[in-house]
Design an enzyme around this catalytic site. Structure first.
Site, PDB file in Angstrom:
ATOM      1  N   ASP A 188      -6.788 -37.896 -24.455  1.00  0.00           N
ATOM      2  CA  ASP A 188      -8.143 -37.522 -24.834  1.00  0.00           C
ATOM      3  C   ASP A 188      -8.935 -38.811 -25.043  1.00  0.00           C
ATOM      4  O   ASP A 188      -8.432 -39.755 -25.660  1.00  0.00           O
ATOM      5  CB  ASP A 188      -8.097 -36.721 -26.151  1.00  0.00           C
ATOM      6  CG  ASP A 188      -9.061 -35.556 -26.136  1.00  0.00           C
ATOM      7  OD1 ASP A 188     -10.265 -35.810 -25.954  1.00  0.00           O
ATOM      8  OD2 ASP A 188      -8.617 -34.410 -26.300  1.00  0.00           O
ATOM      9  N   ASP A 208     -14.103 -36.422 -24.150  1.00  0.00           N
ATOM     10  CA  ASP A 208     -14.663 -35.611 -25.224  1.00  0.00           C
ATOM     11  C   ASP A 208     -16.180 -35.739 -25.347  1.00  0.00           C
ATOM     12  O   ASP A 208     -16.717 -36.843 -25.323  1.00  0.00           O
ATOM     13  CB  ASP A 208     -14.026 -36.094 -26.540  1.00  0.00           C
ATOM     14  CG  ASP A 208     -14.403 -35.240 -27.727  1.00  0.00           C
ATOM     15  OD1 ASP A 208     -13.957 -34.088 -27.769  1.00  0.00           O
ATOM     16  OD2 ASP A 208     -15.142 -35.718 -28.611  1.00  0.00           O
ATOM     17  N   GLU A 214     -15.584 -32.866 -20.900  1.00  0.00           N
ATOM     18  CA  GLU A 214     -15.928 -31.776 -21.800  1.00  0.00           C
ATOM     19  C   GLU A 214     -17.427 -31.886 -22.024  1.00  0.00           C
ATOM     20  O   GLU A 214     -17.897 -32.824 -22.676  1.00  0.00           O
ATOM     21  CB  GLU A 214     -15.207 -31.889 -23.143  1.00  0.00           C
ATOM     22  CG  GLU A 214     -15.443 -30.631 -23.973  1.00  0.00           C
ATOM     23  CD  GLU A 214     -15.729 -30.863 -25.448  1.00  0.00           C
ATOM     24  OE1 GLU A 214     -15.643 -29.897 -26.206  1.00  0.00           O
ATOM     25  OE2 GLU A 214     -16.048 -31.997 -25.841  1.00  0.00           O
ATOM     26  N   HIS A 245      -8.311 -25.788 -27.875  1.00  0.00           N
ATOM     27  CA  HIS A 245      -8.162 -25.972 -29.325  1.00  0.00           C
ATOM     28  C   HIS A 245      -9.460 -25.745 -30.097  1.00  0.00           C
ATOM     29  O   HIS A 245      -9.485 -25.913 -31.311  1.00  0.00           O
ATOM     30  CB  HIS A 245      -7.645 -27.385 -29.583  1.00  0.00           C
ATOM     31  CG  HIS A 245      -8.661 -28.414 -29.163  1.00  0.00           C
ATOM     32  ND1 HIS A 245      -9.028 -28.599 -27.837  1.00  0.00           N
ATOM     33  CD2 HIS A 245      -9.427 -29.271 -29.875  1.00  0.00           C
ATOM     34  CE1 HIS A 245      -9.956 -29.533 -27.771  1.00  0.00           C
ATOM     35  NE2 HIS A 245     -10.224 -29.960 -28.984  1.00  0.00           N
ATOM     36  N   ASP A 246     -10.546 -25.447 -29.395  1.00  0.00           N
ATOM     37  CA  ASP A 246     -11.821 -25.193 -30.070  1.00  0.00           C
ATOM     38  C   ASP A 246     -12.184 -23.712 -30.058  1.00  0.00           C
ATOM     39  O   ASP A 246     -13.277 -23.333 -30.469  1.00  0.00           O
ATOM     40  CB  ASP A 246     -12.954 -25.971 -29.369  1.00  0.00           C
ATOM     41  CG  ASP A 246     -12.820 -27.467 -29.567  1.00  0.00           C
ATOM     42  OD1 ASP A 246     -12.312 -27.888 -30.620  1.00  0.00           O
ATOM     43  OD2 ASP A 246     -13.225 -28.217 -28.659  1.00  0.00           O
TER      44      ASP A 246
HETATM   45  C1  GLC Z   1     -14.953 -31.822 -28.889  1.00  0.00           C
HETATM   46  C2  GLC Z   1     -13.547 -31.499 -29.327  1.00  0.00           C
HETATM   47  C3  GLC Z   1     -13.584 -30.926 -30.706  1.00  0.00           C
HETATM   48  C4  GLC Z   1     -14.192 -31.962 -31.635  1.00  0.00           C
HETATM   49  C5  GLC Z   1     -15.541 -32.468 -31.119  1.00  0.00           C
HETATM   50  C6  GLC Z   1     -15.964 -33.726 -31.804  1.00  0.00           C
HETATM   51  O1  GLC Z   1     -15.736 -30.701 -28.794  1.00  0.00           O
HETATM   52  O2  GLC Z   1     -12.934 -30.636 -28.405  1.00  0.00           O
HETATM   53  O3  GLC Z   1     -12.334 -30.515 -31.150  1.00  0.00           O
HETATM   54  O4  GLC Z   1     -14.358 -31.408 -32.905  1.00  0.00           O
HETATM   55  O5  GLC Z   1     -15.518 -32.771 -29.749  1.00  0.00           O
HETATM   56  O6  GLC Z   1     -15.188 -34.800 -31.361  1.00  0.00           O
END
Ligand code: GLC
Ligand code: CA
Length: 554
Positions: free
Chosen positions: A97, A199, A256, A329-330
Site C-alpha cells: 500500500d 491510497d 484508489e 477493508h473500507d
Molecule cells: C483510504 C484507505 C482507508 C483510509 C484512508 C486514509 O481510503 O483505504 O482505509 O482510512 O484512505 O488513508
C-alpha cells in the site's frame, strides 16, 4: 510493452487480522508467510497487503510515521524480504500500500514542521493562517470535523488534514517533498515488490484559492471533496510521479480514487495516465450518500446497481483497465450489504456474487474472507468498534438527532470493522487466528464460516472460488476473460447477464439475484463451464434457480 498485470488475480490482506504468529492477538507478516500455501491453493497470483509501515495506528497504518520501516507488531524489514522471497517461490507477487497523500503527525518531517516555523519541513505540509479568528476555510474532513487543526503555540496558524487530524496532508506543490517521496517509492520497488495500491491518490492536489464552500451540514461546514479531490492540475503531479518512479520498473499500480468522473479517467488510466488500473467506486458506493455518509441508508435497486456496474465496465474499457472488487477493508461484507434478506445470505449466494465479479473485464481483487462467504458481525455497543471512522460516523449521527439505537444500526450496517475482524481459520477459540484474545472481536459466525470447514468440501464457497479463479486463468479461456469485449445483456431486473467475446470465443455469464426461479431464453448449443447448481434446460430456456450463477461457453 506487455501489460502483465491484466493476467493477475489479487488477494487483499488486512495484516492486523489475517494471522497472528507470535501470540499477541495481532496479525503479522510471519502469519501471512504461514498462510501462503493456503493462498496458493486458492489460486491467486498476487497479494496486496494493507500498510505495515511504522505507525501510531490512529487509522490502522494509513498514518505512516516512517516509510522505511515496519511497525513492530507486524515484524521487521527482514520479514518483508522473507515474504517477498517465500511468495515468489510460489509464483505469488506482492504489492504494498502506498500512502502518499498524508503521513502521520508523528512522522519526523511533521514533528519538525509543527514545532518550528522555520523548519525545512514546514513546506512539506500545508500550513495556513486563519481568517477572522477562524480556520482558513470551512471544509469538512473525510472523517468529520474541520480539515484544519490549530497549531499549538502559534497564533492564528493551522495545518490541513483531509482525513484525521493525525494524518496531515503532504504539500504536493513542493518539489523537494515530491523528490523525497519518489526516493522512498523507488527504494521499495528496488526490493522486488511488483507495485502498489495507491491510497487516496486523487486528493494530492488542493484548490489553491482556499475559498469557503456552501455549508451543507449542521456542523456549519462544507464537504471538502470539491476542493481537494480531482482538482485540475493533478495531472502534472501524476505525470512526474509516474516518470520518476513507476515507469522505471514497469510495475503494477492500482489507484484508489473515489469520485472520479468518467470524463477524467484519462488522467488515471489513459495511455499517458499515471496508473495501470484503478478501482471504480461508482457501483460499490450505491448504498451511501453523495458525501459518503453511512446514514441515512440510501434506497437502491438492482436495476440501478446493474446500470452502474455495466456503465463502469463500458466507460473504463474506452480508456484503460480496471480492478474489480466486491469487498475491501473500507466496506462491510458484500452479502450483508447487497442481499437484504438475512435468510438469503447463503453459500450459494456468495458463489453467485463471486462469479459476477470474477469475470468482469478487470483484474479481480478478492478480499480476505470473501472466499469463504463471510458475513457482517452484529455488535451490541459502540465500545466494541475500533475503526476511527465508525466512531466519527456514530457521533455525527447522534449530533444530527438520531437515537443511540439508530446510530448503532447505521454503523453495524456500514462499519469498516465488518471486514476488519480477524480471519476465521477454524471453529476453535479465537477461530484459529490467534491463541490469545484478538485486537478486535472474532466474527460471531466463525463456528459455521471458517476455512477448515470449507477447504476440503467440494461444495463450499472456497471450492467455488478456486474454480472461478482456475477458470479465469485457464489458458483455454484466459484471453477471452482478459481481452474479450464486455457486452451487457438486457434482462429482467434481478438477472445480471453479460457476454465476454473474443475473436474465437463467446462466454455467457448469468446471475439470478433473487430468491425465486426464472428462465433465460437460449437458442444455441452451449457447454457449461461452471455453475453453483445443476443447469436445467426446458424448451430453449434455461431454468434459473434462486441465486443460480452459470458460466456458459456458447
Ligand atoms: C483510504 C484507505 C482507508 C483510509 C484512508 C486514509 O481510503 O483505504 O482505509 O482510512 O484512505 O488513508
Ligand atoms: Ca502477532
Amino acid at each position: 510493452m506487455y501489460e502483465w498485470w491484466k493476467d493477475e488475480v489479487v488477494y487483499q490482506i488486512y495484516p492486523r487480522s489475517f494471522k497472528d504468529s507470535n501470540h499477541d492477538g495481532i496479525g503479522d507478516i510471519q502469519g501471512i508467510i504461514e498462510k501462503l500455501d493456503y493462498l496458493k491453493e486458492l489460486g491467486i497470483t498476487m497479494i496486496w497487503i494493507c500498510p505495515v509501515y511504522k505507525s501510531p495506528m490512529d487509522d490502522n497504518g494509513y498514518d505512516i510515521s516512517d516509510y522505511y520501516d515496519i511497525n513492530e507488531e507486524f515484524g521487521t524489514l527482514d520479514d518483508i524480504d522473507e515474504l517477498i522471497k517465500e511468495a515468489k517461490k510460489r509464483d505469488i507477487k506482492l504489492i504494498m500500500d502506498l500512502v502518499i497523500n498524508h503521513t502521520s503527525d508523528e512522522h519526523l518531517w511533521f514533528k519538525d514542521a509543527i514545532s518550528n516555523p522555520n523548519s525545512p519541513y514546514r513546506n512539506y505540509y500545508i500550513f495556513k493562517e486563519g481568517k477572522d479568528g477562524q480556520a482558513p476555510t470551512n471544509w469538512r474532513s473525510v472523517f468529520g470535523g474541520s480539515v484544519w487543526e490549530k497549531v499549538p503555540h502559534e497564533e492564528n496558524m493551522y495545518y490541513f488534514h483531509a482525513f484525521s487530524k493525525k494524518q496531515p496532508d503532504l504539500n504536493w506543490e513542493n518539489p523537494i517533498m515530491r523528490k523525497d517521496i519518489y526516493k522512498m517509492i523507488n527504494w521499495w520497488l528496488e526490493k522486488g515488490i511488483a507495485g502498489f495500491r495507491v491510497d487516496a491518490i486523487n486528493f494530492i492536489k488542493k484548490n489553491q484559492e482556499w475559498c469557503d464552500g456552501p455549508v451543507d451540514g449542521i456542523d456549519g461546514l462544507c464537504n471538502c471533496f470539491d476542493y481537494s479531490r480531482n482538482i485540475p492540475g493533478i495531472e502534472v503531479f501524476f505525470k512526474e510521479l509516474r516518470e520518476e518512479t513507476f515507469d522505471k520498473y514497469h510495475c503494477m499500480t492500482v489507484a484508489e480514487a473515489v469520485g472520479v468522473p468518467y470524463d477524467q479517467l484519462d488522467l488515471f488510466i489513459g495511455k499517458n495516465g499515471c496508473f495501470t488500473m484503478m478501482f471504480d467506486f461508482n457501483y460499490s458506493h450505491i448504498d451511501i450518500t453523495k458525501n459518503e455518509d453511512w446514514f441515512p441508508p440510501q434506497p437502491w435497486t438492482f436495476k440501478e446497481y446493474k446500470e452502474k456496474l455495466f456503465s463502469s465496465q463500458k466507460e473504463i474499457a474506452k480508456t484503460g483497465w480496471s480492478a474489480s472488487f466486491l469487498e475491501n477493508h473500507d466496506m462491510p461484507r458484500s452479502m450483508s450489504r447487497l442481499i437484504r434478506n438475512k435468510e438469503e445470505r447463503t453459500p450459494k449466494t456468495a458463489k453467485l456474487l463471486g462469479q459476477l465479479f470474477m469475470f468482469l473485464q478487470a483484474t479481480p481483487f478478492v478480499y480476505q474472507g470473501e472466499e469463504i462467504g463471510f458475513l457482517n458481525n452484529e455488535r451490541q455497543s459502540i465500545d466494541e468498534f475500533d475503526d476511527l471512522n465508525t466512531h466519527a460516523q456514530y457521533q455525527r449521527a447522534l449530533n444530527e438527532g438520531y437515537s443511540e439505537k439508530e446510530a448503532l444500526a447505521f454503523i453495524n450496517r456500514r462499519s469498516r470493522d465488518n471486514t476488519r475482524s480477524p480471519m476465521c481459520w477454524n471453529d476453535q477459540k479465537f477461530a484459529g487466528f490467534s491463541d490469545v484474545k484478538p485486537w478486535l472481536g472474532i466474527n460471531e459466525h466463525y463456528k459455521d464460516i471458517n476455512v477448515e470447514a470449507q477447504i476440503n468440501n467440494p461444495d463450499s464457497v472456497f471450492s467455488f472460488y478456486q474454480q472461478l479463479i482456475a477458470l479465469r486463468q485457464n489458458p483455454l479461456y484466459h484471453h477471452t476473460f482478459v481481452d474479450g469485449e464486455f457486452m451487457p445483456i438486457d434482462t429482467e431486473e434481478h438477472v445480471i447477464a453479460y457476454i465476454r467475446k473474443s475473436d474465437s470465443q463467446t462466454i455467457l455469464c448469468i446471475h439470478n439475484i433473487q430468491n425465486k426461479k426464472t428462465t433465460y431464453p437460449i437458442q444455441q448449443d452451449f457447454k457449461v463451464l461452471l455453475s453453483n447448481e445443476d443447469v436445467i434446460l426446458e424448451d430453449n430456456k434455461i431454468v434459473l434457480g434462486a441465486y443460480q450463477a452459470i458460466t456458459l461457453l456458447l
